[in-house]
Scaffold this active site. Sequence first.
Site, PDB file in Angstrom:
ATOM      1  N   SER A 121       1.639   1.930  -7.274  1.00  0.00           N
ATOM      2  CA  SER A 121       2.353   1.938  -5.996  1.00  0.00           C
ATOM      3  C   SER A 121       3.724   1.310  -6.206  1.00  0.00           C
ATOM      4  O   SER A 121       3.895   0.448  -7.079  1.00  0.00           O
ATOM      5  CB  SER A 121       1.585   1.139  -4.937  1.00  0.00           C
ATOM      6  OG  SER A 121       2.374   0.951  -3.770  1.00  0.00           O
TER       7      SER A 121
ATOM      8  N   TYR B  87      -2.529  -6.812  -1.996  1.00  0.00           N
ATOM      9  CA  TYR B  87      -2.381  -5.397  -2.369  1.00  0.00           C
ATOM     10  C   TYR B  87      -1.235  -5.227  -3.353  1.00  0.00           C
ATOM     11  O   TYR B  87      -1.383  -4.550  -4.387  1.00  0.00           O
ATOM     12  CB  TYR B  87      -2.155  -4.524  -1.133  1.00  0.00           C
ATOM     13  CG  TYR B  87      -1.881  -3.084  -1.503  1.00  0.00           C
ATOM     14  CD1 TYR B  87      -2.914  -2.275  -1.991  1.00  0.00           C
ATOM     15  CD2 TYR B  87      -0.610  -2.535  -1.396  1.00  0.00           C
ATOM     16  CE1 TYR B  87      -2.674  -0.961  -2.358  1.00  0.00           C
ATOM     17  CE2 TYR B  87      -0.368  -1.225  -1.765  1.00  0.00           C
ATOM     18  CZ  TYR B  87      -1.396  -0.439  -2.246  1.00  0.00           C
ATOM     19  OH  TYR B  87      -1.154   0.866  -2.616  1.00  0.00           O
TER      20      TYR B  87
END
Length: 253
Positions: free
Chosen positions: A139, A152
């Site tokens: 990501s 995250y």
Amino acid sequence: MNKTVVITGATSGFGLAAAHRFADAGWNLILTGRREARLTDIVAELSVKCSVLAITLDVCDSDAVRQAFEQLPAPFDHIDVLINNAGLALGTEPASSANLSDWHTMIDTNIKGLTTVTHTLLPALIASGRGSSVINIGSIAANWPYPGGNVYCGTKAFVEQFSLALRCDLAGTGVRVSCLAPGLSESEFTLVRTGGNQQAYDALYKGTEAIQPNDIADTLLWIAQLPAHLNINTLEIMPVSQSWAPFSINRDA
């Protein structure tokens, strides 16, 4: 002989789109996911195009992962590509009010699950040799943190650094390692993160023309089918509507 790809988290989002894209290209598919009913439907749809093996599996269960891949039937016993797609984000709260259980679940899935699947399948990928690949879904959060991203972001930073280090260890084997890092993407991912909040989902994507799962599926197939002497180390993809914001500055009243 058709090549075989393992796709984790294949029941929705990037994983589901990738399953369709690789099936269209004639690959054999090994698909894993936690939702058995969805896997059954996917097999019924894609088995007219290619050979499909579905494995109901939670990547957080190390013993189950190893048992699932111990003895694969032909033509699935020769693995060419592993796509580590299973992962999730939970919550958007700042660290001080975040749910610790959510943190642990993200660590278990995004880090422990990914490493377990990779470790289990490395012997098969090394045996396949030149042109085989590990493609990890990272990501942009690995490099561009944001409020509420906390754990995250940390897990995706791990995925990127693990990918680079893994490539070092696999030097000379012919196995390639890539980290594909999407930006703002429209999928079930956001509904999971917000606990099914459709209003939050709609607000996030309003007017953005975000990345779609098919965009990532096309990119995954491109990486997998590159000539064997080429390796994509890391690849960030953002929609044109997304860019970097100025640094946050807190000012005294």
